[in-house]
Design a protein around this motif. Structure first.
Motif, PDB file in Angstrom:
ATOM      1  N   PRO A  80       0.830  -1.154  -0.069  1.00  0.00           N
ATOM      2  CA  PRO A  80       0.168  -0.118   0.171  1.00  0.00           C
ATOM      3  C   PRO A  80       0.949   1.182   0.287  1.00  0.00           C
ATOM      4  O   PRO A  80       0.254   2.296  -0.277  1.00  0.00           O
ATOM      5  N   THR A  81       2.183   1.028   0.140  1.00  0.00           N
ATOM      6  CA  THR A  81       2.941   2.153   0.298  1.00  0.00           C
ATOM      7  C   THR A  81       3.644   2.637  -1.029  1.00  0.00           C
ATOM      8  O   THR A  81       4.221   3.687  -1.402  1.00  0.00           O
ATOM      9  N   VAL A  82       3.319   1.825  -2.009  1.00  0.00           N
ATOM     10  CA  VAL A  82       3.915   2.125  -3.512  1.00  0.00           C
ATOM     11  C   VAL A  82       2.740   1.856  -4.554  1.00  0.00           C
ATOM     12  O   VAL A  82       2.050   1.023  -4.562  1.00  0.00           O
ATOM     13  N   ARG A  83       2.686   3.032  -5.318  1.00  0.00           N
ATOM     14  CA  ARG A  83       1.559   3.395  -6.301  1.00  0.00           C
ATOM     15  C   ARG A  83       2.124   2.829  -7.712  1.00  0.00           C
ATOM     16  O   ARG A  83       3.277   2.707  -8.059  1.00  0.00           O
ATOM     17  N   VAL A  84       1.253   1.756  -8.248  1.00  0.00           N
ATOM     18  CA  VAL A  84       1.706   0.930  -9.333  1.00  0.00           C
ATOM     19  C   VAL A  84       0.487   1.513 -10.458  1.00  0.00           C
ATOM     20  O   VAL A  84      -0.549   1.163 -10.155  1.00  0.00           O
ATOM     21  N   VAL A  85       1.053   1.688 -11.403  1.00  0.00           N
ATOM     22  CA  VAL A  85       0.061   2.274 -12.643  1.00  0.00           C
ATOM     23  C   VAL A  85       0.550   1.285 -13.782  1.00  0.00           C
ATOM     24  O   VAL A  85       1.779   1.196 -14.307  1.00  0.00           O
ATOM     25  N   VAL A  86      -0.173   0.395 -14.375  1.00  0.00           N
ATOM     26  CA  VAL A  86      -0.117  -0.509 -15.488  1.00  0.00           C
ATOM     27  C   VAL A  86      -0.924   0.079 -16.698  1.00  0.00           C
ATOM     28  O   VAL A  86      -1.980   0.300 -16.433  1.00  0.00           O
ATOM     29  N   PRO A  98     -11.211 -14.532 -22.737  1.00  0.00           N
ATOM     30  CA  PRO A  98     -11.932 -14.290 -21.418  1.00  0.00           C
ATOM     31  C   PRO A  98     -10.975 -14.379 -20.426  1.00  0.00           C
ATOM     32  O   PRO A  98     -11.868 -13.906 -19.152  1.00  0.00           O
ATOM     33  N   ALA A  99      -9.844 -14.579 -20.176  1.00  0.00           N
ATOM     34  CA  ALA A  99      -8.959 -14.289 -19.115  1.00  0.00           C
ATOM     35  C   ALA A  99      -8.915 -12.844 -18.813  1.00  0.00           C
ATOM     36  O   ALA A  99      -8.367 -12.461 -17.654  1.00  0.00           O
ATOM     37  N   TRP A 100      -8.991 -11.775 -19.810  1.00  0.00           N
ATOM     38  CA  TRP A 100      -8.485 -10.637 -19.541  1.00  0.00           C
ATOM     39  C   TRP A 100      -9.132  -9.982 -18.641  1.00  0.00           C
ATOM     40  O   TRP A 100      -8.577  -9.123 -17.370  1.00  0.00           O
ATOM     41  N   PRO A 101     -10.355  -9.763 -18.367  1.00  0.00           N
ATOM     42  CA  PRO A 101     -11.179  -9.306 -17.248  1.00  0.00           C
ATOM     43  C   PRO A 101     -10.631  -9.705 -16.046  1.00  0.00           C
ATOM     44  O   PRO A 101     -10.646  -8.934 -14.939  1.00  0.00           O
ATOM     45  N   ARG A 102     -10.345 -10.959 -15.822  1.00  0.00           N
ATOM     46  CA  ARG A 102      -9.978 -11.248 -14.483  1.00  0.00           C
ATOM     47  C   ARG A 102      -8.552 -10.844 -14.062  1.00  0.00           C
ATOM     48  O   ARG A 102      -8.270 -10.471 -13.000  1.00  0.00           O
ATOM     49  N   HIS A 103      -7.749 -10.738 -14.986  1.00  0.00           N
ATOM     50  CA  HIS A 103      -6.376 -10.049 -14.747  1.00  0.00           C
ATOM     51  C   HIS A 103      -6.458  -8.964 -14.253  1.00  0.00           C
ATOM     52  O   HIS A 103      -5.987  -8.226 -13.465  1.00  0.00           O
ATOM     53  N   LEU A 104      -7.326  -8.213 -15.104  1.00  0.00           N
ATOM     54  CA  LEU A 104      -7.570  -6.443 -14.441  1.00  0.00           C
ATOM     55  C   LEU A 104      -8.109  -6.667 -13.231  1.00  0.00           C
ATOM     56  O   LEU A 104      -7.998  -5.775 -12.265  1.00  0.00           O
ATOM     57  N   GLU A 105      -9.165  -7.439 -12.886  1.00  0.00           N
ATOM     58  CA  GLU A 105      -9.719  -7.464 -11.706  1.00  0.00           C
ATOM     59  C   GLU A 105      -8.712  -7.895 -10.567  1.00  0.00           C
ATOM     60  O   GLU A 105      -8.718  -7.191  -9.349  1.00  0.00           O
ATOM     61  N   THR A 106      -7.912  -8.716 -10.830  1.00  0.00           N
ATOM     62  CA  THR A 106      -6.756  -9.443  -9.964  1.00  0.00           C
ATOM     63  C   THR A 106      -6.062  -8.044  -9.495  1.00  0.00           C
ATOM     64  O   THR A 106      -5.474  -7.676  -8.253  1.00  0.00           O
ATOM     65  N   LEU A 107      -5.323  -7.346 -10.580  1.00  0.00           N
ATOM     66  CA  LEU A 107      -4.629  -6.184 -10.309  1.00  0.00           C
ATOM     67  C   LEU A 107      -5.424  -5.022  -9.536  1.00  0.00           C
ATOM     68  O   LEU A 107      -4.769  -4.569  -8.577  1.00  0.00           O
ATOM     69  N   ALA A 108      -6.454  -4.645  -9.898  1.00  0.00           N
ATOM     70  CA  ALA A 108      -7.362  -3.662  -9.106  1.00  0.00           C
ATOM     71  C   ALA A 108      -7.596  -4.001  -7.873  1.00  0.00           C
ATOM     72  O   ALA A 108      -7.566  -3.014  -6.941  1.00  0.00           O
ATOM     73  N   VAL A 110      -5.813  -5.380  -5.540  1.00  0.00           N
ATOM     74  CA  VAL A 110      -4.774  -4.890  -4.612  1.00  0.00           C
ATOM     75  C   VAL A 110      -4.264  -3.648  -4.922  1.00  0.00           C
ATOM     76  O   VAL A 110      -2.938  -3.207  -4.468  1.00  0.00           O
ATOM     77  N   GLY A 111      -4.859  -2.715  -5.500  1.00  0.00           N
ATOM     78  CA  GLY A 111      -4.593  -1.342  -5.673  1.00  0.00           C
ATOM     79  C   GLY A 111      -3.897  -0.962  -6.890  1.00  0.00           C
ATOM     80  O   GLY A 111      -3.394   0.421  -6.906  1.00  0.00           O
ATOM     81  N   VAL A 112      -3.535  -1.814  -7.601  1.00  0.00           N
ATOM     82  CA  VAL A 112      -2.773  -1.288  -8.982  1.00  0.00           C
ATOM     83  C   VAL A 112      -3.831  -0.516  -9.866  1.00  0.00           C
ATOM     84  O   VAL A 112      -5.008  -1.008 -10.053  1.00  0.00           O
ATOM     85  N   ILE A 113      -3.544   0.545 -10.460  1.00  0.00           N
ATOM     86  CA  ILE A 113      -4.234   1.426 -11.360  1.00  0.00           C
ATOM     87  C   ILE A 113      -4.124   0.864 -12.622  1.00  0.00           C
ATOM     88  O   ILE A 113      -2.875   0.907 -13.056  1.00  0.00           O
ATOM     89  N   VAL A 114      -4.924   0.667 -13.496  1.00  0.00           N
ATOM     90  CA  VAL A 114      -4.814   0.084 -14.725  1.00  0.00           C
ATOM     91  C   VAL A 114      -5.535   1.072 -15.773  1.00  0.00           C
ATOM     92  O   VAL A 114      -6.607   1.603 -15.649  1.00  0.00           O
ATOM     93  N   ARG A 115      -4.789   1.740 -16.692  1.00  0.00           N
ATOM     94  CA  ARG A 115      -5.274   2.833 -17.643  1.00  0.00           C
ATOM     95  C   ARG A 115      -4.687   2.156 -19.017  1.00  0.00           C
ATOM     96  O   ARG A 115      -3.548   2.246 -19.353  1.00  0.00           O
ATOM     97  N   ARG A 116      -5.535   1.621 -19.676  1.00  0.00           N
ATOM     98  CA  ARG A 116      -5.153   1.318 -20.990  1.00  0.00           C
ATOM     99  C   ARG A 116      -4.901   2.422 -21.970  1.00  0.00           C
ATOM    100  O   ARG A 116      -5.312   3.615 -22.115  1.00  0.00           O
ATOM    101  N   ILE A 117      -3.857   1.992 -22.874  1.00  0.00           N
ATOM    102  CA  ILE A 117      -3.256   3.186 -23.620  1.00  0.00           C
ATOM    103  C   ILE A 117      -3.709   2.788 -25.230  1.00  0.00           C
ATOM    104  O   ILE A 117      -3.434   1.569 -25.521  1.00  0.00           O
ATOM    105  N   MET A 118      -4.282   3.709 -25.738  1.00  0.00           N
ATOM    106  CA  MET A 118      -4.755   3.296 -27.127  1.00  0.00           C
ATOM    107  C   MET A 118      -3.681   3.999 -27.956  1.00  0.00           C
ATOM    108  O   MET A 118      -3.103   5.124 -27.756  1.00  0.00           O
ATOM    109  N   PRO A 119      -3.243   3.052 -29.266  1.00  0.00           N
ATOM    110  CA  PRO A 119      -2.182   3.702 -29.830  1.00  0.00           C
ATOM    111  C   PRO A 119      -2.192   5.066 -30.547  1.00  0.00           C
ATOM    112  O   PRO A 119      -1.244   5.892 -30.638  1.00  0.00           O
TER     113      PRO A 119
END
Length: 138
Positions: A80-86, A98-108, A110-119
């Protein structure tokens, strides 16, 4: 700065590795240090993993640290002391797996911030998500 082996190859092939390395006084790494070697980087308050491939994002969610960049991230995910942005950058076909949403849910979870980058979009959202709020001085 810690690179995946693929990112290091791309930067060296494009001639950008030295320019990126010049941005910091610390070594740019893509390989693990040997036992007994000192840690070359201080412990950061935040990590930005960008652009993250679908494969690397999935590995991080599963705790698979098969390169130096993922090892560093896996060590801090859930701290919780380290900010992680993926910031994944992936195709629509990969995002439909089908596994992609679960990966994002797992990361979220535990506090990981996920921001998809579009090309075709700027990375300002990724950089904004990296901001670590500070407490105002009295």
């Amino acid at each position: 700065m810690t690179l995946t082996p693929t990112a290091e190859r791309w930067l060296k092939a494009s001639g950008e590795f030295d320019r990126v390395a010049a941005l910091t006084d610390l070594p740019v790494r893509s390989t693990s240090r040997l036992p007994g070697e000192p840690r070359p980087h201080p412990d950061p308050e935040a990590f930005l993993f960008a652009p993250a491939s679908a494969g690397s994002t999935a590995k991080l969610a599963l705790g698979l640290a098969d390169n130096q960049a993922l090892t560093a991230l896996c060590e801090v995910v859930g701290d919780p002391t380290v900010r992680v942005v993926v910031c994944p950058q992936l195709s629509e076909q990969q995002a439909r797996h089908p596994a992609w949403p679960r990966h994002l849910e797992t990361l979220a979870s535990v506090g990981v911030i996920v921001r998809r980058i579009m090309p075709d979009q700027p990375w300002t959202g990724a950089l904004d998500a990296l901001h670590v709020p500070t407490t105002p001085e009295p």
